[in-house]
Write a protein that holds these residues in place. Sequence first.
Motif, PDB file in Angstrom:
ATOM      1  N   GLY A  14       0.797  -1.223   0.000  1.00 53.05           N
ATOM      2  CA  GLY A  14       0.000   0.000   0.000  1.00 53.05           C
ATOM      3  C   GLY A  14       0.832   1.277   0.000  1.00 53.05           C
ATOM      4  O   GLY A  14       2.071   1.247  -0.057  1.00 53.05           O
ATOM      5  N   ASP A  41      -3.059  -8.439  -2.810  1.00 51.45           N
ATOM      6  CA  ASP A  41      -3.974  -7.530  -3.524  1.00 51.45           C
ATOM      7  C   ASP A  41      -4.000  -7.803  -5.023  1.00 51.45           C
ATOM      8  O   ASP A  41      -4.779  -7.182  -5.747  1.00 51.45           O
ATOM      9  CB  ASP A  41      -3.516  -6.064  -3.369  1.00 51.45           C
ATOM     10  N   ASP A  53       0.298  -3.436  -5.157  1.00 51.91           N
ATOM     11  CA  ASP A  53       1.282  -3.025  -4.152  1.00 51.91           C
ATOM     12  C   ASP A  53       2.694  -2.987  -4.730  1.00 51.91           C
ATOM     13  O   ASP A  53       3.502  -2.119  -4.352  1.00 51.91           O
ATOM     14  CB  ASP A  53       1.209  -3.941  -2.922  1.00 51.91           C
ATOM     15  N   ASP A  55       3.331  -2.250  -7.839  1.00 52.89           N
ATOM     16  CA  ASP A  55       3.380  -1.060  -8.692  1.00 52.89           C
ATOM     17  C   ASP A  55       3.445   0.228  -7.882  1.00 52.89           C
ATOM     18  O   ASP A  55       4.168   1.167  -8.245  1.00 52.89           O
ATOM     19  CB  ASP A  55       2.182  -1.041  -9.644  1.00 52.89           C
ATOM     20  N   TRP A  92     -14.742   0.063 -13.291  1.00 57.93           N
ATOM     21  CA  TRP A  92     -14.652   0.410 -11.862  1.00 57.93           C
ATOM     22  C   TRP A  92     -13.207   0.474 -11.380  1.00 57.93           C
ATOM     23  O   TRP A  92     -12.916   1.147 -10.392  1.00 57.93           O
ATOM     24  CB  TRP A  92     -15.466  -0.576 -11.013  1.00 57.93           C
ATOM     25  N   LEU A  95      -7.480   2.155 -14.803  1.00 57.10           N
ATOM     26  CA  LEU A  95      -6.160   1.871 -15.376  1.00 57.10           C
ATOM     27  C   LEU A  95      -5.800   3.001 -16.336  1.00 57.10           C
ATOM     28  O   LEU A  95      -6.404   3.135 -17.409  1.00 57.10           O
ATOM     29  CB  LEU A  95      -6.178   0.526 -16.112  1.00 57.10           C
ATOM     30  N   ASP A  99      -0.010   3.646 -17.040  1.00 54.72           N
ATOM     31  CA  ASP A  99       0.019   2.518 -16.110  1.00 54.72           C
ATOM     32  C   ASP A  99      -0.275   1.204 -16.846  1.00 54.72           C
ATOM     33  O   ASP A  99       0.303   0.154 -16.539  1.00 54.72           O
ATOM     34  CB  ASP A  99      -1.042   2.774 -15.021  1.00 54.72           C
ATOM     35  N   HIS A 103       0.988  -3.259 -16.791  1.00 55.38           N
ATOM     36  CA  HIS A 103       0.189  -4.488 -16.645  1.00 55.38           C
ATOM     37  C   HIS A 103       0.293  -5.375 -17.887  1.00 55.38           C
ATOM     38  O   HIS A 103       0.354  -6.594 -17.780  1.00 55.38           O
ATOM     39  CB  HIS A 103      -1.267  -4.143 -16.338  1.00 55.38           C
ATOM     40  N   PHE A 158     -12.219  -3.108  -2.035  1.00 55.21           N
ATOM     41  CA  PHE A 158     -11.470  -1.868  -1.845  1.00 55.21           C
ATOM     42  C   PHE A 158     -11.846  -0.786  -2.860  1.00 55.21           C
ATOM     43  O   PHE A 158     -12.105   0.355  -2.506  1.00 55.21           O
ATOM     44  CB  PHE A 158      -9.966  -2.189  -1.941  1.00 55.21           C
ATOM     45  N   VAL A 159     -11.868  -1.166  -4.128  1.00 60.32           N
ATOM     46  CA  VAL A 159     -12.089  -0.158  -5.173  1.00 60.32           C
ATOM     47  C   VAL A 159     -13.559  -0.133  -5.620  1.00 60.32           C
ATOM     48  O   VAL A 159     -14.200   0.914  -5.590  1.00 60.32           O
ATOM     49  CB  VAL A 159     -11.145  -0.400  -6.382  1.00 60.32           C
TER      50      VAL A 159
HETATM   51  N1  FO1 Z   1      -7.276   2.407  -5.966  1.00 61.37           N
HETATM   52  C1  FO1 Z   1      -8.488   3.015  -5.999  1.00 61.37           C
HETATM   53  O1  FO1 Z   1      -8.971   3.452  -4.957  1.00 61.37           O
HETATM   54  N2  FO1 Z   1      -9.176   3.140  -7.194  1.00 61.37           N
HETATM   55  C2  FO1 Z   1      -8.679   2.683  -8.363  1.00 61.37           C
HETATM   56  O2  FO1 Z   1      -9.342   2.792  -9.404  1.00 61.37           O
HETATM   57  C3  FO1 Z   1      -7.382   2.072  -8.347  1.00 61.37           C
HETATM   58  C4  FO1 Z   1      -6.774   1.633  -9.506  1.00 61.37           C
HETATM   59  C5  FO1 Z   1      -5.471   1.115  -9.451  1.00 61.37           C
HETATM   60  C6  FO1 Z   1      -4.819   0.738 -10.622  1.00 61.37           C
HETATM   61  C7  FO1 Z   1      -3.542   0.222 -10.574  1.00 61.37           C
HETATM   62  C8  FO1 Z   1      -2.888   0.089  -9.343  1.00 61.37           C
HETATM   63  O3  FO1 Z   1      -1.645  -0.397  -9.296  1.00 61.37           O
HETATM   64  C9  FO1 Z   1      -3.531   0.459  -8.170  1.00 61.37           C
HETATM   65  C10 FO1 Z   1      -4.815   0.970  -8.215  1.00 61.37           C
HETATM   66  N3  FO1 Z   1      -5.476   1.383  -7.061  1.00 61.37           N
HETATM   67  C11 FO1 Z   1      -6.714   1.956  -7.106  1.00 61.37           C
HETATM   68  C12 FO1 Z   1      -4.854   1.243  -5.750  1.00 61.37           C
HETATM   69  C13 FO1 Z   1      -4.973  -0.152  -5.155  1.00 61.37           C
HETATM   70  O4  FO1 Z   1      -6.068  -0.859  -5.505  1.00 61.37           O
HETATM   71  C14 FO1 Z   1      -4.846  -0.079  -3.629  1.00 61.37           C
HETATM   72  O5  FO1 Z   1      -4.045   0.977  -3.214  1.00 61.37           O
HETATM   73  C15 FO1 Z   1      -4.183  -1.259  -3.030  1.00 61.37           C
HETATM   74  O6  FO1 Z   1      -4.563  -2.487  -3.503  1.00 61.37           O
HETATM   75  C16 FO1 Z   1      -4.310  -1.211  -1.488  1.00 61.37           C
HETATM   76  O7  FO1 Z   1      -3.053  -1.297  -1.006  1.00 61.37           O
END
Ligand code: FO1
Length: 329
Positions: A14, A41, A53, A55, A92, A95, A99, A103, A158-159
């Motif tokens: 995170g 995650d 995480d 990325d 939802w 991307l 970025d 992927h 989460f998302v």
């Molecule tokens: N977090 C969100 O809140 N909304 C998103 O649409 C989102 C897209 C996303 C795309 C690529 C990536 O590497 C991370 C992304 N995240 C997004 C963050 C991620 O889902 C969370 O920060 C972690 O999984 C929690 O640690």
Amino acid sequence: MSTQHGRYLALTGGVGGAKLALGLSKILPPEQLTLVVNTGDDFEHLGLHISPDIDTLVYTLSSECNPETGWGRRNETWQFMQALKQLGGETWFNLGDRDLAMHVQRTRLLRGGETLTGVTARLASALDIRHTILPMSDDAVRTRVNTADGWLDFQHYFVREQCAPAVTGFEYRGASAAQINPAVVKAVRVEQLAGIIICPSNPFASIDPILALPGMRALLRDASAPVIAVSPVVGGAAIKGPTVKMMRELSLPQSASAVAAHYQAHTPGMLDGFVIDRLDRHCQAEIEDMNLAVQVCPTVMQSLSDRICLAEHCLEFLQDLRRTDQARR
Ligand code: FO1
């Protein structure tokens, strides 16, 4: 660069974890710091292998991270998402165009037979990162969240659901059959190990999946150097993300002490010390009663110098713990 000796390991996941990892990377040269990342995650989305995480860490260390979100790339554009929406696709999970390249390339390399460890090293190196980033495992572990609405895959919780459903528990699917990344075992058992830092990441969603790997708890407990964790809870609130909401829903007190108690209860003997913010000084005695040394310092990381300052406090704390341990022998 520091005058620190020995090698350090940081466990991270995170945005909060990546911030401290960046601070550590500014003090410790690549040969002295290994970063172990949560992959609970990870998920398959639109046919792509997404490792959020990894990325977040890669973009943070390469100064590519979007400063507004903490995840994704800076100077991002969203044409792919707009085009996907027009076609009635799933939108939802955001991307960005830049970025997306990450992927696509990761997925292609994984399908070509490379391990996640190999792919991560290759992609990090392409972005000029010299520190070692190790996925916790090359095997699939998928965090699932039990909620009032039933079980949800982590990114759906989460998302897609914006962490709204009340949490009742977690599952780290695949963890019991997964193997710890052999490079992590080697990095913990290295002779010059000087300390292990558990970053201020969400304990349930970012750190517990790492600890759920068979043998990981014993590996960390038996490490030859002290292990510390930094509280992600400051003044009863999480800096970012749902940690405190989860604690409330799990009927845990929402405090730094409760995070320490969580680690002590689920992984007894792993931690030697716990880092709390100055706002949580009142928790110090309670945490010391858990048989942990406590470091009180500023832990909120807004600027780069905050990140470096917290990293310095962590390294000093580990040094103190090593000295105390030597004096005891
Ligand atoms: N977090 C969100 O809140 N909304 C998103 O649409 C989102 C897209 C996303 C795309 C690529 C990536 O590497 C991370 C992304 N995240 C997004 C963050 C991620 O889902 C969370 O920060 C972690 O999984 C929690 O640690």
